[in-house]
Design a protein around this motif. Structure first.
Motif, short mmCIF file in Angstrom:
data_model
loop_
_atom_site.label_atom_id
_atom_site.label_comp_id
_atom_site.label_asym_id
_atom_site.label_seq_id
_atom_site.Cartn_x
_atom_site.Cartn_y
_atom_site.Cartn_z
N ARG A 1 39.97 32.43 32.68
CA ARG A 1 41.04 32.87 33.76
C ARG A 1 40.50 32.68 34.99
N ASP B 1 47.32 35.12 42.77
CA ASP B 1 47.66 34.50 41.49
C ASP B 1 46.67 34.76 40.42
N SER B 2 47.08 35.34 39.18
CA SER B 2 46.33 35.59 37.95
C SER B 2 46.82 34.96 36.87
N ASP B 3 47.80 34.13 36.95
CA ASP B 3 48.24 33.22 35.95
C ASP B 3 47.83 32.06 35.29
N ARG C 1 38.31 32.60 45.21
CA ARG C 1 38.63 32.25 43.69
C ARG C 1 37.65 33.04 42.93
N ASN D 1 45.29 44.32 41.79
CA ASN D 1 46.07 43.57 41.81
C ASN D 1 46.46 43.18 43.54
N TYR E 1 41.41 33.26 39.03
CA TYR E 1 42.35 33.85 39.93
C TYR E 1 42.26 33.47 41.28
N MET F 1 44.69 39.92 44.68
CA MET F 1 45.13 38.91 44.01
C MET F 1 46.25 38.20 44.41
N LEU G 1 42.68 34.66 45.05
CA LEU G 1 42.49 35.95 45.78
C LEU G 1 43.06 35.72 47.28
#
Length: 241
Positions: free
Chosen positions: A10, A92-94, A53, A87, A12, A90, A14
Motif C-alpha cells: 500500500r 491518495d490511498s488507492d 509518501r 483520511n 499512500y 491523505m 499524503l
C-alpha cells in the motif's frame, strides 16, 4: 512465524507535512486493532525520497479471510472513530498491489522481529529497497528462476540481509471498498539492508546495473519504480539487532 500467502503493498500520497501525523495515529490506533481481526501488519515505512509518501505491507492468511478481516476492521468502532483524522492526511490511498509470494518461502514476513510496544518513538534500524517491476505478462517459471538464481544472489552479495519476491495475486479484489491495481501484472522485489549507507554502497558498486537490470529488461512493460524505505518506530519489519 509463517509468511503471509496474501500481501497488500500500500503506497499512500499524503498532504504536505502530514506524514508524521499519520504515522503517530497509525502506530497508536491501527496496528493491534487490525491484527485482532486476523490481519498481519508486516511493516510500515517512510520514503527517503518523498516526504509525502507512506508505504506499508499488510498480510492475510487467504483471500476469504482477507474479505472477512477487512470488513470487520473497516466496519468497526476504531476505524469509525479515527477514519476522518486518517483520511485528512491523505491525497491518495488507492495505489495498492495485491500480491502473493513468488514461490513458497519467497515472502519477507516469515521472520519479522517482535514489534516495539505502543508509545515507542525511537528510530528503527534498516533500509528496505522496494521495487515494483511492471511486467509484459504474468511472472512465470523462467522469470522466477531468474529471481532465485541471478537477482537474489546479486542483492545478497551486495549486502542485503533479507530478500523477498512477490507477484500479482490473480484473484479478483474481494473487498472493492478498497481499490487495488488490476490488469497490470507486477513483480515486486524487497531487499532489507542494515542501513542506508549499506544500500548506497551497493548502488555505487554497479552490480545491479551490470548483472541484473539487463537480464530483467525483456520482461518489463515499463520502467521499474524503486523506493528507499526507512522503517517507522513500531515497524515489525526492520534490520536485525
Amino acid at each position: 512465524m509463517h509468511e503471509s500467502p496474501i500481501v497488500e503493498l500500500r503506497r499512500y500520497t499524503l498532504h504536505a507535512g502530514q506524514r508524521d501525523t499519520l504515522i503517530e495515529l497509525f502506530e497508536r490506533e491501527f496496528i493491534e486493532t487490525q491484527e485482532s481481526e486476523g490481519m498481519r501488519v508486516i511493516g510500515q515505512f517512510q520514503d527517503l525520497d518523498d516526504p509525502d509518501r507512506f508505504i506499508w505491507l499488510r498480510g492475510f492468511a487467504d483471500m476469504a479471510r482477507r474479505a472477512a478481516a477487512l470488513s470487520a476492521f473497516y466496519g468497526g468502532a476504531v476505524w469509525k472513530d479515527h477514519r476522518d483524522a486518517a483520511n485528512a492526511t491523505m491525497v491518495d490511498s488507492d495505489d495498492v498491489h495485491l500480491l502473493q509470494p513468488a514461490w513458497p518461502g519467497a515472502g519477507i514476513d516469515g521472520g519479522v522481529h517482535r514489534r516495539p510496544p505502543p508509545g515507542t518513538t525511537a528510530p528503527a534500524p534498516g533500509l528496505l529497497d522496494a521495487t515494483v517491476f511492471p511486467l509484459l505478462v504474468p511472472a512465470g517459471r523462467e522469470l522466477l528462476a531468474l529471481c532465485r538464481e541471478v537477482l537474489s544472489p546479486v542483492l545478497q552479495q551486495g549486502g542485503a540481509r533479507r530478500v523477498a519476491w512477490y507477484i500479482t495475486e490473480p484473484s479478483p479484489n474481494n473487498f472493492p471498498r478498497l481499490p487495488v491495481h488490476q490488469g497490470q501484472p507486477v513483480l515486486v522485489g524487497l531487499a532489507l539492508f542494515d542501513h542506508a549507507e549499506a544500500f548506497d554502497a551497493f548502488a555505487r558498486s554497479g552490480a545491479w546495473a551490470q548483472q541484473a537490470r539487463p537480464a530483467l529488461a525483456p520482461w518489463l512493460a515499463q520502467a521499474a519504480r524503486t523506493h528507499r524505505l526507512v522503517p517507522t518506530p513500531r515497524s515489525a519489519l526492520r534490520a536485525g539487532i
